[in-house]
Design a protein around this motif. Structure first.
Motif, PDB file in Angstrom:
ATOM      1  N   UNK A 107      58.558  33.075  90.123  1.00 37.57           N
ATOM      2  CA  UNK A 107      59.908  33.649  90.196  1.00 37.57           C
ATOM      3  C   UNK A 107      59.931  35.109  89.740  1.00 37.57           C
ATOM      4  N   UNK A 108      59.175  35.442  88.686  1.00 39.70           N
ATOM      5  CA  UNK A 108      59.169  36.795  88.129  1.00 39.70           C
ATOM      6  C   UNK A 108      58.730  37.850  89.145  1.00 39.70           C
ATOM      7  N   UNK A 109      57.968  37.419  90.134  1.00 35.32           N
ATOM      8  CA  UNK A 109      57.508  38.353  91.175  1.00 35.32           C
ATOM      9  C   UNK A 109      58.681  38.935  91.982  1.00 35.32           C
ATOM     10  N   UNK A 110      59.805  38.208  92.022  1.00 35.92           N
ATOM     11  CA  UNK A 110      61.010  38.707  92.705  1.00 35.92           C
ATOM     12  C   UNK A 110      61.501  39.975  91.994  1.00 35.92           C
ATOM     13  N   UNK A 111      61.463  39.953  90.652  1.00 40.40           N
ATOM     14  CA  UNK A 111      61.935  41.088  89.856  1.00 40.40           C
ATOM     15  C   UNK A 111      60.919  42.225  89.810  1.00 40.40           C
ATOM     16  N   UNK A 112      59.638  41.881  89.762  1.00 42.84           N
ATOM     17  CA  UNK A 112      58.598  42.914  89.665  1.00 42.84           C
ATOM     18  C   UNK A 112      58.254  43.506  91.026  1.00 42.84           C
ATOM     19  N   UNK A 113      58.599  42.772  92.105  1.00 45.68           N
ATOM     20  CA  UNK A 113      58.261  43.237  93.451  1.00 45.68           C
ATOM     21  C   UNK A 113      56.815  42.970  93.819  1.00 45.68           C
ATOM     22  N   UNK A 114      56.111  42.221  92.978  1.00 46.52           N
ATOM     23  CA  UNK A 114      54.701  41.914  93.214  1.00 46.52           C
ATOM     24  C   UNK A 114      54.537  40.947  94.386  1.00 46.52           C
ATOM     25  N   UNK A 115      53.668  41.331  95.320  1.00 44.34           N
ATOM     26  CA  UNK A 115      53.426  40.499  96.501  1.00 44.34           C
ATOM     27  C   UNK A 115      51.907  40.312  96.644  1.00 44.34           C
ATOM     28  N   UNK A 116      51.425  39.121  96.348  1.00 45.58           N
ATOM     29  CA  UNK A 116      49.989  38.846  96.306  1.00 45.58           C
ATOM     30  C   UNK A 116      49.430  38.276  97.600  1.00 45.58           C
ATOM     31  N   UNK A 117      50.305  37.754  98.457  1.00 40.72           N
ATOM     32  CA  UNK A 117      49.836  37.051  99.652  1.00 40.72           C
ATOM     33  C   UNK A 117      50.009  37.936 100.889  1.00 40.72           C
ATOM     34  N   UNK A 118      48.875  38.232 101.544  1.00 39.43           N
ATOM     35  CA  UNK A 118      48.882  39.165 102.671  1.00 39.43           C
ATOM     36  C   UNK A 118      48.559  38.465 103.993  1.00 39.43           C
ATOM     37  N   UNK A 119      49.349  38.837 105.029  1.00 41.87           N
ATOM     38  CA  UNK A 119      49.073  38.328 106.381  1.00 41.87           C
ATOM     39  C   UNK A 119      47.865  39.063 106.936  1.00 41.87           C
ATOM     40  N   UNK A 120      46.834  38.316 107.360  1.00 44.13           N
ATOM     41  CA  UNK A 120      45.594  38.907 107.861  1.00 44.13           C
ATOM     42  C   UNK A 120      45.773  39.553 109.235  1.00 44.13           C
ATOM     43  N   UNK A 121      46.875  39.228 109.900  1.00 44.20           N
ATOM     44  CA  UNK A 121      47.111  39.762 111.260  1.00 44.20           C
ATOM     45  C   UNK A 121      47.846  41.095 111.198  1.00 44.20           C
ATOM     46  N   UNK A 122      48.983  41.142 110.466  1.00 40.97           N
ATOM     47  CA  UNK A 122      49.823  42.355 110.472  1.00 40.97           C
ATOM     48  C   UNK A 122      49.917  43.049 109.118  1.00 40.97           C
ATOM     49  N   UNK A 123      49.211  42.525 108.108  1.00 42.53           N
ATOM     50  CA  UNK A 123      49.167  43.114 106.749  1.00 42.53           C
ATOM     51  C   UNK A 123      50.485  43.038 105.980  1.00 42.53           C
ATOM     52  N   UNK A 124      51.432  42.311 106.461  1.00 43.96           N
ATOM     53  CA  UNK A 124      52.687  42.163 105.731  1.00 43.96           C
ATOM     54  C   UNK A 124      52.439  41.340 104.468  1.00 43.96           C
ATOM     55  N   UNK A 125      53.096  41.737 103.353  1.00 41.15           N
ATOM     56  CA  UNK A 125      52.867  41.095 102.060  1.00 41.15           C
ATOM     57  C   UNK A 125      54.012  40.138 101.709  1.00 41.15           C
ATOM     58  N   UNK A 126      53.689  39.062 100.959  1.00 38.15           N
ATOM     59  CA  UNK A 126      54.674  38.049 100.580  1.00 38.15           C
ATOM     60  C   UNK A 126      54.525  37.663  99.106  1.00 38.15           C
ATOM     61  N   UNK A 127      55.641  37.282  98.486  1.00 42.40           N
ATOM     62  CA  UNK A 127      55.650  36.809  97.096  1.00 42.40           C
ATOM     63  C   UNK A 127      55.091  35.391  97.012  1.00 42.40           C
ATOM     64  N   UNK A 128      55.562  34.547  97.936  1.00 41.96           N
ATOM     65  CA  UNK A 128      55.197  33.125  97.915  1.00 41.96           C
ATOM     66  C   UNK A 128      54.203  32.797  99.027  1.00 41.96           C
TER      67      UNK A 128
END
Length: 404
Positions: A28-49
Motif C-alpha cells: 500500500x505504501x507504494x501508492x504514496x511513495x510512487x514506487x513501481x517495481x513491476x515492469x512490463x517487458x513489452x512496453x516498459x510501463x511500470x506498476x505498483x502491484x
C-alpha cells in the motif's frame, strides 16, 4: 489468527488506512511513495502491484478470460465484465444530481457532468481550443496533423471522420432524416433534434452556478454567464460599443449602415430590429398588453407603463439645471429648456414663424389651413384650439368669462 479475527493492527501513517498484515501495508505504501517495481517487458510501463501488471499484459497477449454468459463477449478484466452485464440487466446505479439521468458506470457519469458544468479540460496545444471529451480532442488534432482527413467532393471541406462527413453532405442534398415525433419538424443532426425536443419536454439540464437559472443548451448557459462576468466579446468597429452576443452586434451595426431588413406588412415601414417591428404592429392591432394596476389604463409598451406610473407615484426624475423644475419625461425637460435658451427649432413653411414645440407649430398651421377640429356640441361653432372651445362653452353654461 488475524486473518480469522479480521483484526487490523498495521496502520498507514499517511492516510490512516488499516491492514491485517505488514506485507499489505508495505504494498500500500507504494501508492504514496510512487514506487513501481513491476515492469512490463513489452512496453516498459511500470506498476505498483504484480496483479496490475498481470492484467495489463492481457493487452499485449489479447487474452480475455472473462466471458459474458448472455452474449459471449469477452473481457480482459472481471470488473469490465461486471459493468458490461448492466447492459443486459438494465442496471444504471450512477445518477446525475442535476438532470437525474442514469448511467451504467461512474466514468460515463463524470463525462456527462461536464455538460452541466461547462468544464472542458482537454486543450489543443496547437490552437488552444478546448473540449469536454478526450476523444473529441483526438479527432480535432487531425485537422492540424492532416492525418486521415476526409474531403467533401462538393465544397472540398475537410473532416476528421466519415460520420461527420456524411452528416455534412446532407447540407448539400437537403436531406433531413431525423423527425420530431411531437411536431414532425425535420433535422439534419441528431444533436439538433435532441436540443429541439427540450422545447416539448421543458427539460433544462444546464444550470448557472451563480443564480441557479436553468437552460436547455450549454451555449445559452455560456452566453448567460457573461451577465455575471461582465464579458462583452463583440465590439462595434465604428463606435467601439461592446455586446454580449454577436446577434446584438449585428442588429446594432444597422444603426451605422441605416439598413432596415424588417418590413411591416400593413404600412411597409422598415425596422432594424424584430422587437421594433413587434411593438410597431401593436399600432395596427390595437394590442395593449401592459396594464396599470392602479387605474387599469392599458399601454402598448412596458416603457409607456413605467412612465405612466410616475403620475401615480409623483416621481419626476428629470430636473432643469437652470430653474430646478422637475419633469416626468426627459422629452418634457428638453422642451422646457428652450424657454431658457430661446431655441425655436420648428418653423412654419408659410410665414416662417418659429416655435419651441412641434405641437405649437401644428396648432399654428390651422391659421393657414383654416382647420378647426374642435366643435361646440350646443351651437356647432368651430375652434382651432381646445382651450378656445372650453372658454366658449361657458356662454352656454351661464358662466361669466373673464374680460381681459
Amino acid at each position: 489468527m488475524r486473518m480469522q479475527t479480521g483484526e487490523k493492527l498495521f496502520k498507514c501513517k499517511v492516510c490512516q488506512k488499516m491492514f491485517t498484515e505488514s506485507s499489505g501495508l508495505k504494498v500500500h505504501m507504494k501508492i504514496h511513495t510512487g514506487e513501481k517495481l513491476f515492469k512490463c517487458e513489452v512496453c516498459d510501463k511500470m506498476f505498483i502491484h504484480h496483479c496490475s501488471l498481470k492484467t495489463h499484459m492481457r493487452q499485449h497477449t489479447e487474452e480475455k478470460p472473462f466471458k459474458c454468459k448472455i452474449c459471449e463477449k469477452r473481457f480482459t478484466q472481471n470488473s469490465s465484465l461486471k459493468v458490461h452485464m448492466r447492459i443486459h440487466t438494465g442496471d444504471k446505479p450512477f445518477k446525475c444530481d442535476v438532470c437525474e439521468k442514469r448511467f451504467t458506470n461512474n466514468s460515463t457519469l463524470k463525462v456527462h457532468i461536464r455538460n452541466h458544468s461547462g468544464d472542458e479540460p482537454f486543450k489543443c496545444e496547437v490552437c488552444e481550443k478546448v473540449f469536454a471529451h478526450e476523444s473529441t480532442l483526438k479527432l480535432h488534432m487531425r485537422i492540424h496533423t492532416g492525418e486521415n482527413l476526409l474531403k467533401c467532393e462538393i465544397c472540398e471541406k475537410m473532416f476528421t471522420n466519415n460520420s461527420t462527413l456524411n452528416v455534412h453532405i446532407r447540407k448539400h442534398t437537403g436531406e433531413k432524416p431525423l423527425k420530431c415525433e411531437v411536431c414532425e419538424k425535420m433535422f439534419i443532426h441528431h444533436c439538433n433534434l435532441k436540443m429541439h425536443m427540450r422545447q416539448h419536454t421543458g427539460e433544462k439540464p444546464f444550470k448557472c452556478e451563480i443564480c441557479e437559472k436553468m437552460f436547455s443548451q450549454n451555449g445559452f448557459l455560456k452566453m448567460h454567464m457573461r451577465i455575471h462576468t461582465g464579458e462583452k466579446p463583440f465590439k462595434c468597429e465604428v463606435c467601439d460599443k461592446m455586446f454580449i452576443k454577436n446577434s446584438g452586434l449585428k442588429v446594432h451595426k444597422r444603426i451605422h449602415t441605416g439598413e432596415k431588413l424588417l418590413k411591416c406588412e400593413i404600412c411597409e415601414k422598415m425596422f432594424t430590429e424584430n422587437s421594433g417591428l413587434k411593438m410597431h404592429m401593436r399600432k395596427h392591432t390595437g394590442e395593449k398588453p401592459f396594464r396599470c394596476e392602479i387605474c387599469e389604463k392599458m399601454f402598448s409598451q412596458n416603457s409607456g407603463l413605467k412612465m405612466h406610473m410616475r403620475i401615480h407615484t409623483g416621481e419626476k426624475p428629470f430636473k432643469c439645471e437652470v430653474c430646478d423644475k422637475m419633469f416626468i419625461k426627459n422629452s418634457g425637460l428638453k422642451v422646457h429648456k428652450r424657454i431658457h435658451t430661446g431655441e425655436k427649432p420648428f418653423k412654419c413653411e408659410i410665414c416662417e414663424k418659429m416655435f419651441s414645440e412641434n405641437g405649437g407649430l401644428k396648432m399654428h398651421m390651422r391659421i393657414h389651413t383654416g382647420e378647426k377640429p374642435f366643435k361646440c356640441e350646443v351651437c356647432e361653432k368651430m375652434f382651432t384650439k381646445n382651450s378656445g372651445l372650453k372658454v366658449h362653452k361657458r356662454i352656454h353654461a351661464g358662466e361669466k368669462t373673464i374680460q381681459l
